[in-house]
Design an enzyme around this catalytic site. Sequence first.
Site, PDB file in Angstrom:
ATOM      1  N   ASP A   1      47.117 -27.142 -45.662  1.00  0.00           N
ATOM      2  CA  ASP A   1      47.240 -27.765 -46.981  1.00  0.00           C
ATOM      3  C   ASP A   1      47.095 -29.260 -46.727  1.00  0.00           C
ATOM      4  O   ASP A   1      48.011 -29.899 -46.196  1.00  0.00           O
ATOM      5  CB  ASP A   1      48.595 -27.447 -47.614  1.00  0.00           C
ATOM      6  CG  ASP A   1      48.754 -28.041 -49.011  1.00  0.00           C
ATOM      7  OD1 ASP A   1      48.077 -29.048 -49.307  1.00  0.00           O
ATOM      8  OD2 ASP A   1      49.553 -27.510 -49.799  1.00  0.00           O
ATOM      9  N   HIS A   2      45.940 -29.824 -47.069  1.00  0.00           N
ATOM     10  CA  HIS A   2      45.667 -31.199 -46.654  1.00  0.00           C
ATOM     11  C   HIS A   2      46.664 -32.201 -47.240  1.00  0.00           C
ATOM     12  O   HIS A   2      46.841 -33.296 -46.698  1.00  0.00           O
ATOM     13  CB  HIS A   2      44.221 -31.598 -47.006  1.00  0.00           C
ATOM     14  CG  HIS A   2      43.968 -31.789 -48.459  1.00  0.00           C
ATOM     15  ND1 HIS A   2      43.681 -30.739 -49.309  1.00  0.00           N
ATOM     16  CD2 HIS A   2      43.952 -32.910 -49.225  1.00  0.00           C
ATOM     17  CE1 HIS A   2      43.502 -31.207 -50.529  1.00  0.00           C
ATOM     18  NE2 HIS A   2      43.656 -32.509 -50.514  1.00  0.00           N
TER      19      HIS A   2
ATOM     20  N   HIS B   1      49.816 -27.296 -53.384  1.00  0.00           N
ATOM     21  CA  HIS B   1      50.156 -28.708 -53.192  1.00  0.00           C
ATOM     22  C   HIS B   1      51.485 -29.090 -53.847  1.00  0.00           C
ATOM     23  O   HIS B   1      52.365 -29.682 -53.214  1.00  0.00           O
ATOM     24  CB  HIS B   1      49.057 -29.609 -53.768  1.00  0.00           C
ATOM     25  CG  HIS B   1      47.694 -29.344 -53.225  1.00  0.00           C
ATOM     26  ND1 HIS B   1      47.467 -28.979 -51.914  1.00  0.00           N
ATOM     27  CD2 HIS B   1      46.461 -29.388 -53.810  1.00  0.00           C
ATOM     28  CE1 HIS B   1      46.169 -28.823 -51.719  1.00  0.00           C
ATOM     29  NE2 HIS B   1      45.547 -29.059 -52.860  1.00  0.00           N
TER      30      HIS B   1
ATOM     31  N   GLU C   1      43.577 -36.130 -61.689  1.00  0.00           N
ATOM     32  CA  GLU C   1      42.175 -36.218 -61.268  1.00  0.00           C
ATOM     33  C   GLU C   1      41.332 -36.722 -62.439  1.00  0.00           C
ATOM     34  O   GLU C   1      41.479 -36.246 -63.567  1.00  0.00           O
ATOM     35  CB  GLU C   1      41.669 -34.850 -60.814  1.00  0.00           C
ATOM     36  CG  GLU C   1      42.397 -34.311 -59.597  1.00  0.00           C
ATOM     37  CD  GLU C   1      41.839 -32.976 -59.148  1.00  0.00           C
ATOM     38  OE1 GLU C   1      40.864 -32.977 -58.377  1.00  0.00           O
ATOM     39  OE2 GLU C   1      42.363 -31.933 -59.583  1.00  0.00           O
TER      40      GLU C   1
ATOM     41  N   ASP D   1      26.579 -13.190 -38.514  1.00  0.00           N
ATOM     42  CA  ASP D   1      26.999 -12.401 -39.671  1.00  0.00           C
ATOM     43  C   ASP D   1      28.411 -11.913 -39.374  1.00  0.00           C
ATOM     44  O   ASP D   1      28.607 -11.100 -38.451  1.00  0.00           O
ATOM     45  CB  ASP D   1      26.044 -11.231 -39.888  1.00  0.00           C
ATOM     46  CG  ASP D   1      26.446 -10.341 -41.071  1.00  0.00           C
ATOM     47  OD1 ASP D   1      27.546 -10.547 -41.616  1.00  0.00           O
ATOM     48  OD2 ASP D   1      25.676  -9.433 -41.416  1.00  0.00           O
ATOM     49  N   VAL D   2      29.394 -12.386 -40.130  1.00  0.00           N
ATOM     50  CA  VAL D   2      30.790 -12.077 -39.794  1.00  0.00           C
ATOM     51  C   VAL D   2      31.129 -10.595 -39.961  1.00  0.00           C
ATOM     52  O   VAL D   2      32.172 -10.144 -39.489  1.00  0.00           O
ATOM     53  CB  VAL D   2      31.769 -12.930 -40.638  1.00  0.00           C
ATOM     54  CG1 VAL D   2      31.602 -14.403 -40.327  1.00  0.00           C
ATOM     55  CG2 VAL D   2      31.603 -12.666 -42.121  1.00  0.00           C
TER      56      VAL D   2
ATOM     57  N   GLY E   1      28.831 -25.429 -43.690  1.00  0.00           N
ATOM     58  CA  GLY E   1      29.328 -25.669 -45.041  1.00  0.00           C
ATOM     59  C   GLY E   1      29.743 -27.097 -45.328  1.00  0.00           C
ATOM     60  O   GLY E   1      29.804 -27.962 -44.441  1.00  0.00           O
ATOM     61  N   ASP E   2      30.064 -27.334 -46.585  1.00  0.00           N
ATOM     62  CA  ASP E   2      30.441 -28.661 -47.061  1.00  0.00           C
ATOM     63  C   ASP E   2      31.729 -29.147 -46.415  1.00  0.00           C
ATOM     64  O   ASP E   2      31.840 -30.319 -46.028  1.00  0.00           O
ATOM     65  CB  ASP E   2      30.583 -28.609 -48.588  1.00  0.00           C
ATOM     66  CG  ASP E   2      30.945 -29.965 -49.175  1.00  0.00           C
ATOM     67  OD1 ASP E   2      30.120 -30.883 -49.063  1.00  0.00           O
ATOM     68  OD2 ASP E   2      32.047 -30.097 -49.738  1.00  0.00           O
ATOM     69  N   LEU E   3      32.724 -28.268 -46.280  1.00  0.00           N
ATOM     70  CA  LEU E   3      33.996 -28.661 -45.673  1.00  0.00           C
ATOM     71  C   LEU E   3      33.784 -29.134 -44.234  1.00  0.00           C
ATOM     72  O   LEU E   3      34.322 -30.165 -43.825  1.00  0.00           O
ATOM     73  CB  LEU E   3      34.981 -27.495 -45.703  1.00  0.00           C
ATOM     74  CG  LEU E   3      36.293 -27.730 -44.949  1.00  0.00           C
ATOM     75  CD1 LEU E   3      37.123 -28.799 -45.634  1.00  0.00           C
ATOM     76  CD2 LEU E   3      37.090 -26.430 -44.815  1.00  0.00           C
ATOM     77  N   ALA E   4      33.013 -28.379 -43.490  1.00  0.00           N
ATOM     78  CA  ALA E   4      32.768 -28.748 -42.092  1.00  0.00           C
ATOM     79  C   ALA E   4      32.108 -30.113 -41.995  1.00  0.00           C
ATOM     80  O   ALA E   4      32.509 -30.959 -41.180  1.00  0.00           O
ATOM     81  CB  ALA E   4      31.910 -27.680 -41.419  1.00  0.00           C
TER      82      ALA E   4
ATOM     83  N   LYS F   1      48.909 -36.004 -45.628  1.00  0.00           N
ATOM     84  CA  LYS F   1      48.839 -37.347 -46.208  1.00  0.00           C
ATOM     85  C   LYS F   1      50.026 -38.193 -45.755  1.00  0.00           C
ATOM     86  O   LYS F   1      51.158 -37.719 -45.676  1.00  0.00           O
ATOM     87  CB  LYS F   1      48.780 -37.266 -47.737  1.00  0.00           C
ATOM     88  CG  LYS F   1      47.467 -36.668 -48.253  1.00  0.00           C
ATOM     89  CD  LYS F   1      47.423 -36.642 -49.771  1.00  0.00           C
ATOM     90  CE  LYS F   1      46.124 -36.039 -50.279  1.00  0.00           C
ATOM     91  NZ  LYS F   1      44.949 -36.887 -49.992  1.00  0.00           N
TER      92      LYS F   1
END
Length: 494
Positions: free
Chosen positions: A178-179, A241, A217, A86-87, A16-19, A183
């Site tokens: 929670d990224h 957040h 944003e 397949d999960v 995936g995109d996150l990975a 920070k």
Amino acid sequence: MSKEKIALFTIFGGTGDLAQRKLYPSLFKLYQKGYLREHFAVIGTARRPWTDEHYHEVIATSLASLNADPAAVTQFASHFYYQSHDVTDAQHYVTLKKLSAKLDAQYGLQGNRIFYLAMAPNFFGTIAQHLRSEQILTTNGFNRVIIEKPFGHDFASAKELNDQLTATFNENQIYRIDHYLGKEMIQNISAIRFGNSIWEALWNNRYISNVQVTLSEKLGVEERAVYYDNSGALRDMVQNHIMQIISLLTMDQPVEFTEHDIDVEKVKALRSLRTLKPEEVPANFVRGQYAATDQVKDYRSEDKISPDSNTDTFVAGKLMVDNYRWSGVPFYIRTGKRLADKFTRIDIVFKRPIVNIFNHEDVQKNDDENSRLNANVLTINVEPTEGFELRMNAKHVGQGFATTPVKLNFALDSQSVSDSPEAYERLLHDVLNGDATNFTHWDEVAYSWKFVDTIQKYWDEHTPTFPNYQPGSMGPTAADDLLQRDGHEWIYKS
């Protein structure tokens, strides 16, 4: 003493995109710094029928922007293994168990396992159940699971999800990422407050007029349209957040700077938030949805968005904390898409001096706003600039004693920013260390959802007039009115 960490990572959603955008670059940076060396391995799983070789190519591509040594990238990627998975299929976990055992022996991983669920939340419970039933968890090492937001859609769904996870993992094994908590300047909140007597002495309702938190944003929903239209700004940004930032700003000093003690104080702070009654929502919270300009579409015209969608792309709110420290101090929050710029900042607005002794003529005009001294403001710039700014009053250069506002600034230089770990790198390192200080615990999630649910329920039952703000602005005019009713104004204006 070696700083190397030993673990097997299993990433569900490894294609995936996150990975590719966050996880692989962050793991590589930990590898470059020596936190990961010989004794680690990564299993990537997803439905796609990839080979290990193709997986290595994908990983190399994900690291291209780092301009790393090709030999180091190749050596790093050699620790990665791919399993088409397949999960929902128990048999696939049997294969996963065999591969995990093989890699454990091959790399000397001591039974240490980290499971990263980079997938939709509706699969979290299924994966956790199979990890337990197929006995993939070890007894001779640690087992930790990392989950991404959204953690539920409301309190009821969050509790159901938590019950599913805790059937397999203990609370101290669950890392809700929670990224924002990774920070640099969010982590600096505690250092500012508890490392400086000057601020902690003033950090209360005797000296602080109001607090403002802005997460702005510039872009629209982009590729997140489907998720966003089922979520909105309130669920996507406020529940996690912003509520985490509020808890760090309002909590009392912990006994020690430990995961347990910090969690205790954050939960106490969230419990002190004044829960709104349904009829109080309109006076305390504003929602918005962006309109169109010549350059951009309105929200309802975005790809994959319903033309009659009432999803909020902007939220502003007034929160009150009912405890001894904060009683009477409003905390104003706002966040949204298509705003004036991309930034995150926290403004601590102090009470003005009661008397202005420096301009006797103006003091006579006590109805004149200009006769008052400017408020002192401590600004914590989270991104893109990282640093602090203090606005204070000083004598205007020249004859007389008129005052003028001046700013004291500190910003991290480009080298410091470059050397500072990115949020995911920092948080993955914390997981390897078993330190959940900068992760969200269940009680925090529960109180956040309970607060947000009242607002969302009211909005669901009342049709808004959308769109109601222009792209490039700082949201609807009602967000300004929210502060003006209390005699305040936003410190940042577009």
